[in-house]
Design an enzyme around this catalytic site. Sequence first.
Site, mmCIF file in Angstrom:
data_model
loop_
_atom_site.group_PDB
_atom_site.id
_atom_site.type_symbol
_atom_site.label_atom_id
_atom_site.label_comp_id
_atom_site.label_asym_id
_atom_site.label_seq_id
_atom_site.Cartn_x
_atom_site.Cartn_y
_atom_site.Cartn_z
ATOM 1 N N LYS A 54 0.845 -1.207 0.000
ATOM 2 C CA LYS A 54 0.000 0.000 0.000
ATOM 3 C C LYS A 54 0.876 1.252 0.000
ATOM 4 O O LYS A 54 0.595 2.217 -0.718
ATOM 5 C CB LYS A 54 -0.940 -0.023 1.220
ATOM 6 C CG LYS A 54 -2.050 -1.066 1.093
ATOM 7 C CD LYS A 54 -2.813 -1.272 2.402
ATOM 8 C CE LYS A 54 -3.830 -2.407 2.244
ATOM 9 N NZ LYS A 54 -4.533 -2.751 3.507
ATOM 10 N N GLN A 100 -4.496 -1.623 9.786
ATOM 11 C CA GLN A 100 -4.349 -2.897 9.073
ATOM 12 C C GLN A 100 -4.931 -4.035 9.922
ATOM 13 O O GLN A 100 -4.585 -4.184 11.092
ATOM 14 C CB GLN A 100 -2.876 -3.159 8.754
ATOM 15 C CG GLN A 100 -2.637 -4.424 7.961
ATOM 16 C CD GLN A 100 -3.241 -4.367 6.546
ATOM 17 O OE1 GLN A 100 -3.224 -3.329 5.899
ATOM 18 N NE2 GLN A 100 -3.776 -5.490 6.088
ATOM 19 N N ASP A 123 -10.971 3.178 4.615
ATOM 20 C CA ASP A 123 -11.341 1.764 4.452
ATOM 21 C C ASP A 123 -12.859 1.602 4.348
ATOM 22 O O ASP A 123 -13.349 0.531 3.997
ATOM 23 C CB ASP A 123 -10.827 0.945 5.650
ATOM 24 C CG ASP A 123 -9.632 0.070 5.281
ATOM 25 O OD1 ASP A 123 -9.441 -0.189 4.073
ATOM 26 O OD2 ASP A 123 -8.903 -0.344 6.191
#
Length: 295
Positions: A54, A100, A123
């Site tokens: 990422k 994460q 997200d």
Amino acid sequence: MPARILDGKALAGAIEESLCDEVAAFTTAAGRAPRLVVVLVGEIAASASYVAAKARAAARVGIDADVVRVAGSADTAALVALVSEIARGSHGPVDGILVQLPLPRHVDTLAVLDAVPADRDVDGFHPENAGLLSQGRPRFIPCTAAGVQRLLVDAGIATAGRRAVIVGRSDIVGKPLALLLSARGPGGDATVTICHSHTTDLAEHCRTADILVAAVGRPGLITAEMVKPGATVIDVGINRVETPTGSRLVGDVDFPAVAAVAGAITPVPGGVGPLTVAMLLANTLLAAELRIGRR
Ligand code: NDP
């Protein structure tokens, strides 16, 4: 005829290319690059490699990404406090915050995710963003679900009036994808069935699908007998399996057998995964633009 391979990696590259120009325009207007802060807890090798991917992708398009590493022993309160501090600017200006997953077992994941303010929730997991998506007025769409829809649209695979079967009902993938595919408009208007571990006759449901999505985390779950000839098969699963020479990544779909039956199929790796990353970059730019009123 063997299935058409849906190349997520190539599409993600094209998305990144167009993001480069948009990010540059934002940076000129704002006097700074969009900025993403990623919180990585513990020492899970797969998580570390996803976070590194990422960060590399962010750098390619001109997004500034900062990875904050935290010991796996950190408890829920410490992580909630850290995320709240990041949101308040302790690690510099921040447009997007990503925690994460998975977090260590002793941590209350929802409590930590809830600490990410809705306007920095790139997200798309915050209840406000989930609510907006469910009402058909999305802001930040969970990246994997958005990537799957983008792949279908880009490949010219019609969804309107088609039967979509999604195996997996997580808040991260299955549920938001079901909302997207059943929403009104391009890439939507499908008739959606969601299957999960309590579904009886999984194979029967799968065989009705024009578009079959596997988002489970079980290698080989979807076999050729479960796929209608000509169907589109999207394999979200990522599983590391041992081989005589080491290990490799596979999805939830028995790829060689299913590719002989399906009309189109995503590979693992190189299918949905790269699109998840591309959608994260797009969400980060969106968050940055919303912050300065450019959208
Ligand atoms: P979860 O574990 O949160 O959800 C798995 C879902 O699969 C659950 O709904 C579960 O049912 C269902 N399930 C489990 N076993 C069966 C079964 N035998 N038959 C039918 N359904 C079953 O996983 P995630 O949604 O987070 O991830 C799913 C997979 O996708 C994983 O392999 C993950 O690594 C991968 N992934 C890939 C991404 C990418 O970018 N390509 C991004 C995110 C995830 P129940 O709800 O009843 O427990």
